[in-house]
Design a protein around this motif. Sequence first.
Motif, PDB file in Angstrom:
ATOM      1  N   GLU A   1       7.320  97.281  13.756  1.00 13.49           N
ATOM      2  CA  GLU A   1       5.868  97.242  13.667  1.00 13.49           C
ATOM      3  C   GLU A   1       5.297  98.621  13.355  1.00 13.49           C
ATOM      4  O   GLU A   1       4.321  98.751  12.599  1.00 13.49           O
ATOM      5  N   GLN A   2       5.921  99.666  13.921  1.00 12.55           N
ATOM      6  CA  GLN A   2       5.508 101.032  13.582  1.00 12.55           C
ATOM      7  C   GLN A   2       5.633 101.249  12.074  1.00 12.55           C
ATOM      8  O   GLN A   2       4.734 101.800  11.424  1.00 12.55           O
ATOM      9  N   THR A   3       6.757 100.794  11.522  1.00 17.55           N
ATOM     10  CA  THR A   3       7.013 100.968  10.091  1.00 17.55           C
ATOM     11  C   THR A   3       5.992 100.203   9.263  1.00 17.55           C
ATOM     12  O   THR A   3       5.468 100.709   8.261  1.00 17.55           O
ATOM     13  N   ARG A   4       5.680  98.984   9.661  1.00 20.45           N
ATOM     14  CA  ARG A   4       4.699  98.159   8.935  1.00 20.45           C
ATOM     15  C   ARG A   4       3.326  98.825   8.953  1.00 20.45           C
ATOM     16  O   ARG A   4       2.662  98.931   7.904  1.00 20.45           O
ATOM     17  N   ILE A   5       2.901  99.274  10.120  1.00 18.83           N
ATOM     18  CA  ILE A   5       1.590  99.932  10.242  1.00 18.83           C
ATOM     19  C   ILE A   5       1.549 101.206   9.405  1.00 18.83           C
ATOM     20  O   ILE A   5       0.585 101.463   8.662  1.00 18.83           O
ATOM     21  N   ALA A   6       2.613 102.013   9.509  1.00 24.48           N
ATOM     22  CA  ALA A   6       2.664 103.274   8.765  1.00 24.48           C
ATOM     23  C   ALA A   6       2.614 103.030   7.261  1.00 24.48           C
ATOM     24  O   ALA A   6       1.938 103.758   6.522  1.00 24.48           O
ATOM     25  N   THR A   7       3.280 101.987   6.794  1.00 27.91           N
ATOM     26  CA  THR A   7       3.311 101.685   5.365  1.00 27.91           C
ATOM     27  C   THR A   7       1.924 101.280   4.865  1.00 27.91           C
ATOM     28  O   THR A   7       1.463 101.748   3.817  1.00 27.91           O
ATOM     29  N   ILE A   8       1.244 100.418   5.619  1.00 26.89           N
ATOM     30  CA  ILE A   8      -0.095  99.971   5.222  1.00 26.89           C
ATOM     31  C   ILE A   8      -1.047 101.155   5.125  1.00 26.89           C
ATOM     32  O   ILE A   8      -1.760 101.334   4.122  1.00 26.89           O
ATOM     33  N   LEU A   9      -1.053 101.982   6.164  1.00 30.23           N
ATOM     34  CA  LEU A   9      -1.993 103.110   6.188  1.00 30.23           C
ATOM     35  C   LEU A   9      -1.611 104.189   5.177  1.00 30.23           C
ATOM     36  O   LEU A   9      -2.486 104.818   4.574  1.00 30.23           O
ATOM     37  N   SER A  10      -0.309 104.374   4.965  1.00 34.13           N
ATOM     38  CA  SER A  10       0.136 105.354   3.974  1.00 34.13           C
ATOM     39  C   SER A  10      -0.260 104.922   2.565  1.00 34.13           C
ATOM     40  O   SER A  10      -0.683 105.750   1.746  1.00 34.13           O
ATOM     41  N   ASP A  11      -0.150 103.622   2.283  1.00 36.89           N
ATOM     42  CA  ASP A  11      -0.570 103.112   0.966  1.00 36.89           C
ATOM     43  C   ASP A  11      -2.067 103.326   0.765  1.00 36.89           C
ATOM     44  O   ASP A  11      -2.514 103.670  -0.339  1.00 36.89           O
ATOM     45  N   MET A  12      -2.839 103.132   1.826  1.00 39.22           N
ATOM     46  CA  MET A  12      -4.287 103.369   1.743  1.00 39.22           C
ATOM     47  C   MET A  12      -4.570 104.848   1.477  1.00 39.22           C
ATOM     48  O   MET A  12      -5.431 105.190   0.667  1.00 39.22           O
ATOM     49  N   ASP A  13      -3.849 105.716   2.178  1.00 36.80           N
ATOM     50  CA  ASP A  13      -4.011 107.158   1.970  1.00 36.80           C
ATOM     51  C   ASP A  13      -3.686 107.542   0.533  1.00 36.80           C
ATOM     52  O   ASP A  13      -4.374 108.366  -0.078  1.00 36.80           O
ATOM     53  N   SER A  14      -2.624 106.945  -0.015  1.00 39.40           N
ATOM     54  CA  SER A  14      -2.217 107.257  -1.386  1.00 39.40           C
ATOM     55  C   SER A  14      -3.294 106.843  -2.378  1.00 39.40           C
ATOM     56  O   SER A  14      -3.581 107.555  -3.341  1.00 39.40           O
ATOM     57  N   GLU A  15      -3.905 105.681  -2.133  1.00 38.96           N
ATOM     58  CA  GLU A  15      -4.972 105.204  -3.015  1.00 38.96           C
ATOM     59  C   GLU A  15      -6.176 106.134  -2.945  1.00 38.96           C
ATOM     60  O   GLU A  15      -6.764 106.500  -3.984  1.00 38.96           O
ATOM     61  N   ILE A  16      -6.560 106.543  -1.735  1.00 37.93           N
ATOM     62  CA  ILE A  16      -7.695 107.455  -1.573  1.00 37.93           C
ATOM     63  C   ILE A  16      -7.384 108.805  -2.200  1.00 37.93           C
ATOM     64  O   ILE A  16      -8.230 109.401  -2.878  1.00 37.93           O
ATOM     65  N   ASP A  17      -6.160 109.281  -1.997  1.00 40.67           N
ATOM     66  CA  ASP A  17      -5.757 110.568  -2.576  1.00 40.67           C
ATOM     67  C   ASP A  17      -5.829 110.534  -4.098  1.00 40.67           C
ATOM     68  O   ASP A  17      -6.300 111.484  -4.728  1.00 40.67           O
TER      69      ASP A  17
ATOM     70  N   LYS B   1     -16.169 103.939   0.393  1.00 35.86           N
ATOM     71  CA  LYS B   1     -15.869 102.546   0.756  1.00 35.86           C
ATOM     72  C   LYS B   1     -14.419 102.408   1.201  1.00 35.86           C
ATOM     73  O   LYS B   1     -14.133 101.753   2.222  1.00 35.86           O
ATOM     74  N   LYS B   2     -13.493 103.025   0.460  1.00 39.24           N
ATOM     75  CA  LYS B   2     -12.074 102.949   0.818  1.00 39.24           C
ATOM     76  C   LYS B   2     -11.812 103.602   2.178  1.00 39.24           C
ATOM     77  O   LYS B   2     -10.971 103.139   2.951  1.00 39.24           O
ATOM     78  N   ARG B   3     -12.527 104.677   2.469  1.00 44.89           N
ATOM     79  CA  ARG B   3     -12.351 105.332   3.768  1.00 44.89           C
ATOM     80  C   ARG B   3     -12.837 104.441   4.909  1.00 44.89           C
ATOM     81  O   ARG B   3     -12.225 104.402   5.978  1.00 44.89           O
ATOM     82  N   LEU B   4     -13.945 103.750   4.666  1.00 42.34           N
ATOM     83  CA  LEU B   4     -14.442 102.822   5.687  1.00 42.34           C
ATOM     84  C   LEU B   4     -13.460 101.673   5.907  1.00 42.34           C
ATOM     85  O   LEU B   4     -13.225 101.243   7.043  1.00 42.34           O
ATOM     86  N   ILE B   5     -12.889 101.166   4.810  1.00 41.57           N
ATOM     87  CA  ILE B   5     -11.890 100.099   4.927  1.00 41.57           C
ATOM     88  C   ILE B   5     -10.684 100.587   5.714  1.00 41.57           C
ATOM     89  O   ILE B   5     -10.156  99.882   6.583  1.00 41.57           O
ATOM     90  N   LYS B   6     -10.262 101.830   5.416  1.00 43.63           N
ATOM     91  CA  LYS B   6      -9.113 102.372   6.143  1.00 43.63           C
ATOM     92  C   LYS B   6      -9.439 102.540   7.622  1.00 43.63           C
ATOM     93  O   LYS B   6      -8.607 102.260   8.495  1.00 43.63           O
ATOM     94  N   GLN B   7     -10.652 103.008   7.911  1.00 41.78           N
ATOM     95  CA  GLN B   7     -11.038 103.188   9.311  1.00 41.78           C
ATOM     96  C   GLN B   7     -11.006 101.851  10.051  1.00 41.78           C
ATOM     97  O   GLN B   7     -10.544 101.775  11.196  1.00 41.78           O
ATOM     98  N   GLY B   8     -11.462 100.799   9.396  1.00 33.63           N
ATOM     99  CA  GLY B   8     -11.400  99.482  10.003  1.00 33.63           C
ATOM    100  C   GLY B   8      -9.976  99.008  10.207  1.00 33.63           C
ATOM    101  O   GLY B   8      -9.644  98.406  11.243  1.00 33.63           O
TER     102      GLY B   8
END
Length: 385
Positions: A341-357, A194-201
């Motif tokens: 904006e690059q930093t904002r996007i990277a932070t959001i996706l990195s936090d998602m990666d950390s949660e999945i990890d 589920k978290k991976r699908l959310i990240k993909q979206g």
Amino acid sequence: MVGYKQTDIGLIPEDWEVTNLSEIIEPNRNIRYGIVQPGKYEPSGCLMLRSQDYSKGWSNSDGMHRVNSTLENQYKNARLNKDDLIMTVVGAGIGQVVIAPDWLDKAIASRSTARIAIDKTKAAKEYVLCCLTSPLGVRQVLDVQKEGAQPVISCLDLEKFSIPYPTISEQEAIAEVLSDTDALIGALEKLIAKKRLIKQGAMQTLLTPKDDWEVKKLGEVCDIKKGEQLNKDKMRDIQKYPVINGGVLPSGYTDKYNQVENTITISEGGNSCGYVNYMRVKFWQGGHCYSLKTIMNKLYLYSYLKFNEGIIMNLRVGSGLPNIQRNRLEQFDVFLPQLSEQTRIATILSDMDSEIDALEKKLSKTKELKQGLMQQLLTGKIRLV
């Protein structure tokens, strides 16, 4: 050890026995496989179970083969009842064991599947399932499988499988504990999916280029370099630094590194060429690997490239040993928002990666716990009754 006895399968409690699988089967329902040549699909026919129908988990009868009444009658002795155990006895998934769901009642087994009908007055099917999928069961599968075009287990060999045999009440208690652990593993797997699908979206929303984004070639924002091949004699599994080459996983480990942490890599050659990775540890960059040096936000660039990994893989040329040429990679378009904006996007996706990890690490530890618990319970080192 006091209170234990030595058997063919190792130490077990003195009040346990060892039995063969054939001794706990329902009368007149011997272990057997089913239909060898299934013939044409019969729309209104009897369901025939193949190993591929459950190899990745049960769904429903859609997509299953159906056989005509002649074959159904010919193989009626291979009929399944709900709650029978089913083992894959031919092919890559050999040794996989599942319990037949209610909707599979009265289906017929195929050549790739063996029916194991446990007599509920003699054993708990869930306990036997645990035994067959335990290290003891896996070892017996490996011992008896015959190699050929495909690995095969004979039903006669399967009947001789040894099972540690406590009372049914203790079998049920063991199975319940391991079932609870399986439920936790299943819940974690679903949550990760589920978290991976959310990240993909989120990637779809965040990384789809907007009108005000700048477009540059990858070669303009990166210095793309190939690594250096290491001889196999310089690699050992016990050494510290992973060797990243043309595959998805490290090709080995070495005692030195040529790249530091937080480096973006892209596989240059082989079946996985175009695979994008972000190495958070020091590593050795092999000769079939590109590394990307950039002064822009690395995590944004990694996320953008990973999101477009399929397009990057389509840059490959060659068939026998496909590869991605550097000049094609350098001409790949990268869409860039403002740095903030690059930093904002990277932070959001990195936090998602950390949660999945974190969830994946918890899943891995839970699976290790189950293996250890299984070993303790099935040898009687932990008693529940």
